[in-house]
Structure formats: C-alpha cells, structure tokens
Design an enzyme around this catalytic site. Structure first.
Site, PDB file in Angstrom:
ATOM      1  N   SER A  45       0.839  -1.199   0.000  1.00  0.00           N
ATOM      2  CA  SER A  45       0.000   0.000   0.000  1.00  0.00           C
ATOM      3  C   SER A  45       0.871   1.244   0.000  1.00  0.00           C
ATOM      4  O   SER A  45       1.993   1.244   0.534  1.00  0.00           O
ATOM      5  CB  SER A  45      -0.867  -0.025   1.265  1.00  0.00           C
ATOM      6  OG  SER A  45      -1.443   1.232   1.495  1.00  0.00           O
ATOM      7  N   TYR A  91      -1.932  -1.872  11.181  1.00  0.00           N
ATOM      8  CA  TYR A  91      -2.203  -2.290   9.798  1.00  0.00           C
ATOM      9  C   TYR A  91      -1.073  -1.834   8.872  1.00  0.00           C
ATOM     10  O   TYR A  91      -0.496  -2.629   8.122  1.00  0.00           O
ATOM     11  CB  TYR A  91      -3.552  -1.726   9.297  1.00  0.00           C
ATOM     12  CG  TYR A  91      -3.621  -1.708   7.795  1.00  0.00           C
ATOM     13  CD1 TYR A  91      -3.842  -2.887   7.087  1.00  0.00           C
ATOM     14  CD2 TYR A  91      -3.393  -0.533   7.071  1.00  0.00           C
ATOM     15  CE1 TYR A  91      -3.843  -2.892   5.699  1.00  0.00           C
ATOM     16  CE2 TYR A  91      -3.388  -0.529   5.696  1.00  0.00           C
ATOM     17  CZ  TYR A  91      -3.617  -1.704   5.009  1.00  0.00           C
ATOM     18  OH  TYR A  91      -3.603  -1.703   3.643  1.00  0.00           O
ATOM     19  N   LYS A 136       2.121  -3.976   6.566  1.00  0.00           N
ATOM     20  CA  LYS A 136       2.535  -3.857   5.154  1.00  0.00           C
ATOM     21  C   LYS A 136       4.041  -3.596   5.069  1.00  0.00           C
ATOM     22  O   LYS A 136       4.740  -4.160   4.226  1.00  0.00           O
ATOM     23  CB  LYS A 136       1.738  -2.753   4.452  1.00  0.00           C
ATOM     24  CG  LYS A 136       0.259  -3.089   4.262  1.00  0.00           C
ATOM     25  CD  LYS A 136       0.065  -4.328   3.389  1.00  0.00           C
ATOM     26  CE  LYS A 136      -1.372  -4.794   3.323  1.00  0.00           C
ATOM     27  NZ  LYS A 136      -1.551  -6.092   2.683  1.00  0.00           N
TER      28      LYS A 136
HETATM   29  C1  UD1 Z   1      -7.155   3.948   4.218  1.00  0.00           C
HETATM   30  C2  UD1 Z   1      -6.034   3.724   5.145  1.00  0.00           C
HETATM   31  C3  UD1 Z   1      -4.905   3.089   4.378  1.00  0.00           C
HETATM   32  C4  UD1 Z   1      -5.367   1.760   3.805  1.00  0.00           C
HETATM   33  C5  UD1 Z   1      -6.643   1.910   3.025  1.00  0.00           C
HETATM   34  C6  UD1 Z   1      -7.186   0.504   2.842  1.00  0.00           C
HETATM   35  C7  UD1 Z   1      -6.222   5.497   6.841  1.00  0.00           C
HETATM   36  C8  UD1 Z   1      -5.597   6.716   7.365  1.00  0.00           C
HETATM   37  N1  UD1 Z   1      -5.623   4.974   5.748  1.00  0.00           N
HETATM   38  O1  UD1 Z   1      -6.688   4.803   3.163  1.00  0.00           O
HETATM   39  O2  UD1 Z   1      -3.802   2.865   5.227  1.00  0.00           O
HETATM   40  O3  UD1 Z   1      -4.374   1.203   2.988  1.00  0.00           O
HETATM   41  O4  UD1 Z   1      -7.603   2.704   3.719  1.00  0.00           O
HETATM   42  O5  UD1 Z   1      -8.430   0.502   2.306  1.00  0.00           O
HETATM   43  O6  UD1 Z   1      -7.198   5.017   7.353  1.00  0.00           O
HETATM   44  N2  UD1 Z   1     -13.023  10.164   4.007  1.00  0.00           N
HETATM   45  C9  UD1 Z   1     -14.045  10.992   4.415  1.00  0.00           C
HETATM   46  N3  UD1 Z   1     -15.191  10.438   4.922  1.00  0.00           N
HETATM   47  C10 UD1 Z   1     -15.354   9.093   5.054  1.00  0.00           C
HETATM   48  C11 UD1 Z   1     -14.313   8.242   4.639  1.00  0.00           C
HETATM   49  C12 UD1 Z   1     -13.150   8.810   4.126  1.00  0.00           C
HETATM   50  O7  UD1 Z   1     -13.930  12.219   4.324  1.00  0.00           O
HETATM   51  O8  UD1 Z   1     -16.402   8.668   5.551  1.00  0.00           O
HETATM   52  C13 UD1 Z   1     -11.803  10.739   3.433  1.00  0.00           C
HETATM   53  C14 UD1 Z   1     -10.550  10.440   4.220  1.00  0.00           C
HETATM   54  O9  UD1 Z   1     -10.327  11.417   5.195  1.00  0.00           O
HETATM   55  C15 UD1 Z   1      -9.495  10.443   3.129  1.00  0.00           C
HETATM   56  C16 UD1 Z   1     -10.240   9.977   1.876  1.00  0.00           C
HETATM   57  O10 UD1 Z   1     -11.625  10.160   2.166  1.00  0.00           O
HETATM   58  O11 UD1 Z   1      -9.051  11.747   2.890  1.00  0.00           O
HETATM   59  C17 UD1 Z   1      -9.988   8.538   1.539  1.00  0.00           C
HETATM   60  O12 UD1 Z   1     -10.220   7.748   2.695  1.00  0.00           O
HETATM   61  P1  UD1 Z   1     -10.182   6.157   2.671  1.00  0.00           P
HETATM   62  O13 UD1 Z   1     -11.054   5.657   1.589  1.00  0.00           O
HETATM   63  O14 UD1 Z   1     -10.441   5.677   4.062  1.00  0.00           O
HETATM   64  O15 UD1 Z   1      -8.707   5.826   2.212  1.00  0.00           O
HETATM   65  P2  UD1 Z   1      -7.299   6.211   2.877  1.00  0.00           P
HETATM   66  O16 UD1 Z   1      -7.462   6.982   4.109  1.00  0.00           O
HETATM   67  O17 UD1 Z   1      -6.482   6.848   1.809  1.00  0.00           O
END
Ligand code: UD1
Length: 343
Positions: A126, A151, A155
């Site tokens: 990742s 997690y 990785k």
């Molecule tokens: C997350 C994990 C990452 C992992 C991946 C696996 C964290 C910090 N990182 O990635 O280590 O490899 O999932 O699937 O958890 N967001 C919102 N509202 C929501 C959900 C997400 O605003 O309800 C935003 C988050 O703040 C982020 C973006 O959407 O900026 C993407 O979030 P997400 O899909 O959870 O991915 P990552 O955080 O990049």
C-alpha cells in the site's frame, strides 16, 4: 495453462483480479476464509467469465491446511497474496489480530512456496508505507515513513520479510510488490464490486451508500488541510485497472522478464483528487445527491498523496486507463445492482 493461487480471491481487489486472470487464460485457485467477503462473489465471477474458479475456504494462517491444499491442486505457478485484514481503526484496537493475520499468513506462504516448487509471488502492499511523502508525486524510491497503525506496519514488515527471504534464497523466489493507491469502482458488468462489512471505513462505499439512502450523511473528515479546497487528496484508481496490473506482474515473472528477483511498483493514476472533488464529480456523473457535512479531521489521515506511476508505466508496461468519471459511474452502478438484489 498457468495456474495461479489467489489468496483473498473473493475480496474486493482479489475478485476483480481473478476475473482478469481468467479472461487472460489463467487457471485460478482461490483461497479465502470469507472473513470479509461472501462466497456468492463466485457467482459474479462465473457470470462474467463463464468459468467458476476452484475455491477453498481456508485461513492462510493454517499452515497444514494450506500445505494440503497446495498438494491437492499441484503445479501452481504463481501466488498472488491479497488475503489480509485492512481496517486501520480495528488494527489499533486489535494489533495482535492484525500481526497474526497479515504476517503469519505471509510467512506460511513464503515457507510453503519452495516446498511445492512455486517461485513467483505477488504481494499486495500500500502507499501507506510512504506516510506523508515529502515530495509529490511519490516514486518507489521515496523513503518509508514510520507506520501510523498496526495495519500499516504489517505492510511495511511484510515487505521486509519478503525482501530478506528473497535475498537469502535468490534461486527459490521471485517477487513483485505492488503498492496500491486508492482502488475504487467496480467491474463494468456490475456483477462484482466492493462489499464492505457494516459501516464502511473507506470513502467510496460511504459515498454510494449515502447516495442510495443506507446512510443519512457522509462525513468529510476535515476541510482545513493545506490543499486547494482544504480536503485531503488521494490517487483514486479504478479497481479493474489495478487488477490488470496483477496479470501483467504474473506474466512478467513467468516469462522471465523481471530485472531483479524483487521488484516494487506503484499502482496509481498519477492524478490527485480531493474528497470534495470526488463528491462533486460523483454527483454530476450519476445525477444523484450525496448529502455531506464537514467534520473534524480523522486521526492518522494523510493530507495528500498521489503516485508517480512512471516506473510501472515504463517498466511493467501497464497504465491506468479509466477516467474518474467512468470509475465513479461504475461504483454507482454496483450499488444500484446490490439494491436490486436485496429487493
Ligand atoms: C485507508 C487507510 C490506508 C489503507 C486503506 C485501505 C487510513 C488513514 N488509511 O486509506 O492505510 O491502505 O484505507 O483501504 O485510514 N473520508 C471521508 N469520509 C469518510 C471516509 C473517508 O472524508 O467517511 C476521506 C478520508 O479522510 C481520506 C479519503 O476520504 O481523505 C480517503 O479515505 P479512505 O477511503 O479511508 O482511504 P485512505 O485513508 O487513503
């Protein structure tokens, strides 16, 4: 016909990869303990490809069961190892569960491979290993930053275990580590897609579930980041583009094209999009509202990260093809299809 063992093959990325492997003429054996997936995914794979892959409900942590299973199928040419737990928050609460699931399964596979004369290994890593990169877009040479969760640590440690194992036994192993950015979307048929268990942690399933009314409101985690609109930036990649890279990686090893016994590639588009841009584009292309509100930052979130995919483009000969519009359409089509199935 080459035979590929796919662990976690009924999961989100795994199932899309199985489809691409079958379409490219590979024989697939899936191993999955169904801890975060559904056996009905096999029906979706069969509908799309016309082939029902072999399936074994086995936990990769169980060495003896894995040993017997590999014996049963025999002549496996390559392993793609997806099976892992991936909820960041849960990993903070249950670190040992994560270290056991993600590391013992990896060690088992690496131990079993030479026993069964399997040489080729693809590992799901990742972009989380880069933490908040100092330079964007991020290349494979960027430094690995201290992990922010168990997690993420699995990785990083997983990559180190593979590296050490290969350098100690260069003749026995060849591996490609793939560092995923943010996979989203679903197969164009809408027969397979992301199936989150309970309340989704990731952005896209929360967006689609809000649009369809399963969730009342999406929470946007922070709009005070140092980005143009204040929300976080990620490199969202169509899951089918990601899946195709695995087929290329397996072929590369089987055809003896790898430059080294261990290679590492970023799998991203090279395009960074903010959370608010994703919501807006999703609403536009699908003509549906996504009610949302801005809330506090989520602990441990990275502000901005997107890939430099040049190395994968040039050396692997793979490039993400889908537009974000098409990708967001496919995510919505999948959610609609899921709703139809329940009705
Ligand atoms: C997350 C994990 C990452 C992992 C991946 C696996 C964290 C910090 N990182 O990635 O280590 O490899 O999932 O699937 O958890 N967001 C919102 N509202 C929501 C959900 C997400 O605003 O309800 C935003 C988050 O703040 C982020 C973006 O959407 O900026 C993407 O979030 P997400 O899909 O959870 O991915 P990552 O955080 O990049």
């Amino acid at each position: 016909m080459s035979k590929v063992l796919v662990t976690g093959g009924t999961g989100y990325i795994g199932s899309h990869t199985v489809v691409e492997l079958i379409n490219e003429g590979f024989e697939v054996v899936i191993v999955d303990n169904l801890s975060n997936s559904n056996v009905e995914v096999l029906n979706g794979i069969e509908k799309i490809t016309g082939v029902r892959p072999a399936f074994e409900n086995i936990d990769c942590v169980d060495y003896v069961a894995m040993d017997n299973m590999i014996d049963k199928y025999g002549n496996i040419d390559a392993v793609i190892h997806f099976a892992a737990s991936k909820a960041v928050g849960e990993s903070v609460e249950k670190p040992l569960l994560y270290y056991r699931n993600n590391l013992v399964s990896l060690i088992n596979l690496l131990q079993l491979m030479p026993v069964h004369k399997i040489k080729h290994f693809v590992f799901s890593s990742s972009c989380t290993v880069y933490g908040q990169p100092d330079i964007l877009p991020v290349t494979e040479n960027a430094p690995i930053k201290p992990a922010l969760s168990p997690y993420g640590n699995t990785k990083q440690i997983g990559e180190e275990i593979i590296r050490d194992t290969i350098y100690a036994n260069t003749n026995n192993y060849q591996s490609i580590i793939l560092r995923y950015f943010n996979p989203i979307g679903a197969h164009v048929s809408a027969e397979i897609g992301e199936l989150p268990n309970g309340v989704p942690n990731n952005l896209l399933p929360f967006v689609t579930q809000t649009a369809i009314g399963i969730r009342k409101q999406l929470q946007v985690f922070g709009n005070d980041y140092d980005t143009p609109d204040g929300s976080c930036i990620r490199d969202y990649i169509h899951v089918v583009d990601l899946a195709k890279a695995h087929v290329v990686a397996v072929r590369r090893m089987l055809e003896g094209k790898s430059k080294d016994s261990l290679e590492v590639f970023n799998l991203g588009t090279g395009r960074g999009l903010s959370v608010l841009e994703i919501i807006k584009t999703f609403e536009e292309v699908n003509q549906v509202k996504v009610p949302y509100k801005i809330v506090n930052r989520r602990e441990g979130d990275i502000e901005k990260v997107w890939a430099d995919p040049t190395y994968a483009n040039e050396v692997l000969g793979w490039k993400a093809q889908e537009t974000v519009e098409e990708t967001l359409r496919s995510a919505w089509a999948w959610e609609l299809n899921l709703a139809n199935r329940k009705n």
